[in-house]
Design a protein around this motif. Structure first.
Motif, PDB file in Angstrom:
ATOM      1  N   TYR A 194       5.207   6.013   8.168  1.00 15.76           N
ATOM      2  CA  TYR A 194       5.004   5.015   7.086  1.00 15.76           C
ATOM      3  C   TYR A 194       4.553   5.783   5.970  1.00 15.76           C
ATOM      4  CZ  TYR A 194       3.380   0.619   5.135  1.00 15.76           C
ATOM      5  OH  TYR A 194       3.269  -0.491   4.448  1.00 15.76           O
ATOM      6  N   PRO A 195       4.840   5.646   4.671  1.00 15.83           N
ATOM      7  CA  PRO A 195       4.283   6.384   3.635  1.00 15.83           C
ATOM      8  C   PRO A 195       2.946   5.985   3.155  1.00 15.83           C
ATOM      9  CG  PRO A 195       6.584   5.688   3.018  1.00 15.83           C
ATOM     10  CD  PRO A 195       6.245   4.884   4.461  1.00 15.83           C
TER      11      PRO A 195
ATOM     12  N   PRO B  82      -2.919   0.241   3.511  1.00 14.87           N
ATOM     13  CA  PRO B  82      -3.767  -0.626   3.002  1.00 14.87           C
ATOM     14  C   PRO B  82      -4.986   0.017   2.254  1.00 14.87           C
ATOM     15  CG  PRO B  82      -3.246  -1.115   5.285  1.00 14.87           C
ATOM     16  CD  PRO B  82      -2.746   0.167   5.148  1.00 14.87           C
ATOM     17  N   LYS B  83      -5.621  -0.548   1.458  1.00 15.75           N
ATOM     18  CA  LYS B  83      -6.668   0.175   0.555  1.00 15.75           C
ATOM     19  C   LYS B  83      -7.841   0.695   1.543  1.00 15.75           C
ATOM     20  CE  LYS B  83      -5.837  -2.153  -3.909  1.00 15.75           C
ATOM     21  NZ  LYS B  83      -6.435  -3.191  -4.653  1.00 15.75           N
TER      22      LYS B  83
ATOM     23  N   THR C 196      -6.698   7.994   5.495  1.00 17.19           N
ATOM     24  CA  THR C 196      -5.890   9.191   5.988  1.00 17.19           C
ATOM     25  C   THR C 196      -4.907   8.520   7.267  1.00 17.19           C
ATOM     26  OG1 THR C 196      -7.434   9.387   7.852  1.00 17.19           O
ATOM     27  CG2 THR C 196      -8.006  10.306   5.671  1.00 17.19           C
ATOM     28  N   ARG C 197      -4.029   9.507   7.400  1.00 16.00           N
ATOM     29  CA  ARG C 197      -2.990   9.040   8.419  1.00 16.00           C
ATOM     30  C   ARG C 197      -3.593   8.956   9.938  1.00 16.00           C
ATOM     31  NH1 ARG C 197       2.229   7.658   8.394  1.00 16.00           N
ATOM     32  NH2 ARG C 197       2.315   9.116   6.566  1.00 16.00           N
TER      33      ARG C 197
ATOM     34  N   TRP D 280      -4.913   5.060  14.175  1.00 13.89           N
ATOM     35  CA  TRP D 280      -5.735   3.910  15.034  1.00 13.89           C
ATOM     36  C   TRP D 280      -5.746   2.451  14.465  1.00 13.89           C
ATOM     37  CZ3 TRP D 280      -9.128   4.802  18.659  1.00 13.89           C
ATOM     38  CH2 TRP D 280      -9.548   5.941  19.121  1.00 13.89           C
ATOM     39  N   LEU D 281      -5.361   2.154  13.350  1.00 17.33           N
ATOM     40  CA  LEU D 281      -4.933   0.911  12.980  1.00 17.33           C
ATOM     41  C   LEU D 281      -3.494   0.350  13.887  1.00 17.33           C
ATOM     42  CD1 LEU D 281      -5.178  -1.622  11.317  1.00 17.33           C
ATOM     43  CD2 LEU D 281      -3.817  -0.502   9.628  1.00 17.33           C
ATOM     44  N   THR D 282      -2.755   1.365  13.758  1.00 15.31           N
ATOM     45  CA  THR D 282      -1.225   1.097  14.533  1.00 15.31           C
ATOM     46  C   THR D 282      -1.545   0.840  15.887  1.00 15.31           C
ATOM     47  OG1 THR D 282      -0.214   2.356  12.619  1.00 15.31           O
ATOM     48  CG2 THR D 282       0.944   1.594  14.697  1.00 15.31           C
TER      49      THR D 282
END
Length: 263
Positions: free
Chosen positions: A104-105, A110-111, A115-116, A121-123
């Motif tokens: 995902y670019p 999201p603001k 960092t990747r 963690w979000l994913t």
């Protein structure tokens, strides 16, 4: 009460008749059509080996999970068990989650995500919650998973607006064509089963397996093309076709060139 591993304990039963061609395989053609995933994974790894040499982890992970999708889908259609249904759907969910995590670019993060690593963690948290929710109403899982395709199509459209490479646009168009054929087959099998059974041709879900694998054969190199543009600025991604451009049916793959120039 039947075991969750028992034959035909799933909440979903597709249009193809059960045990018509084998005493141990519930949906014969829906089962064997998953061979397309066993072809898809090694093909992606072999043709895109130059990308893999520079960035091996994403493609190895995604290819391995796509192989599991084939295995679990084969198990589900062979048994129509509740466990098979969940393994089939959750393997797709986790394949999408891993693909999003790696590819995902960052321009679309999201603001609050800087960092990747934070995006991982979000994913991960989102995927775990989605996994737990999949047990609530399993019959809705497949519809929810198919809806993710619309977000992928939206991202593809946004990226194509930035690039003038006609070969990339052609590859995206062919990918969408295979996806439209695939989702049409899936919906037809789900909602027009009465019609296909009336004419003795209830095999559209098996077509879905083959057609979505074809779509992924174009989708993955397209995603890698954009990934190189974003994450590997010292290289220029170049789209090639196997076996050659002159063939009517080709398989796309990515090569890397130096120095990188914006398209």
């Amino acid at each position: 009460m039947p075991s969750i591993f028992s034959y035909q304990s799933a909440e979903v039963d597709w249009c193809e008749g059960n045990f018509e061609r084998s005493a141990v395989i519930a949906e014969y053609y829906n089962t064997i059509s998953n061979v397309s995933f066993f072809v898809l994974s090694p093909t992606l790894l072999y043709l895109n080996r130059q990308y893999c040499q520079k960035k091996a982890v994403p493609l190895y992970f995604v290819s391995g999970l796509l192989l599991l999708v084939g295995v679990f889908s084969m198990y589900f259609h062979m048994t129509l068990s509740y466990v098979g249904q969940l393994l089939d759907e959750l393997s797709i969910l986790w394949s999408l989650a891993v693909a999003y995590s790696f590819w995902y670019p960052q321009a679309y993060f999201p603001k609050c995500i800087k960092t990747r690593r934070h995006f991982f963690w979000l994913t991960g948290i989102t995927t775990v919650i989605s996994t737990l929710m999949s047990f609530v109403k399993p019959t809705l899982n497949a519809y929810a998973l198919n809806c993710i395709a619309f977000h992928l199509l939206y991202l593809t459209w946004k990226e194509l607006k930035k690039c003038n490479d006609k070969r990339v646009h052609r590859m995206a168009a062919v990918m969408v064509m295979w996806w439209v054929l695939a989702i049409t087959s899936w919906i037809s099998d789900r909602w027009l089963c009465w019609l296909w059974q009336a004419i003795n041709f209830p095999y559209f879900h098996s077509f879905w397996h083959v057609l979505i694998a074809m779509s992924l054969l174009y989708c993955c190199p397209l995603v890698m093309y954009f990934d190189v543009s974003y994450e590997m600025p010292s290289f220029k991604p170049k789209l090639e076709y196997w076996p050659s451009d002159s063939w009517p049916i080709v398989v796309p793959y990515i090569t890397l060139e130096e120095p990188h120039k914006q398209c």
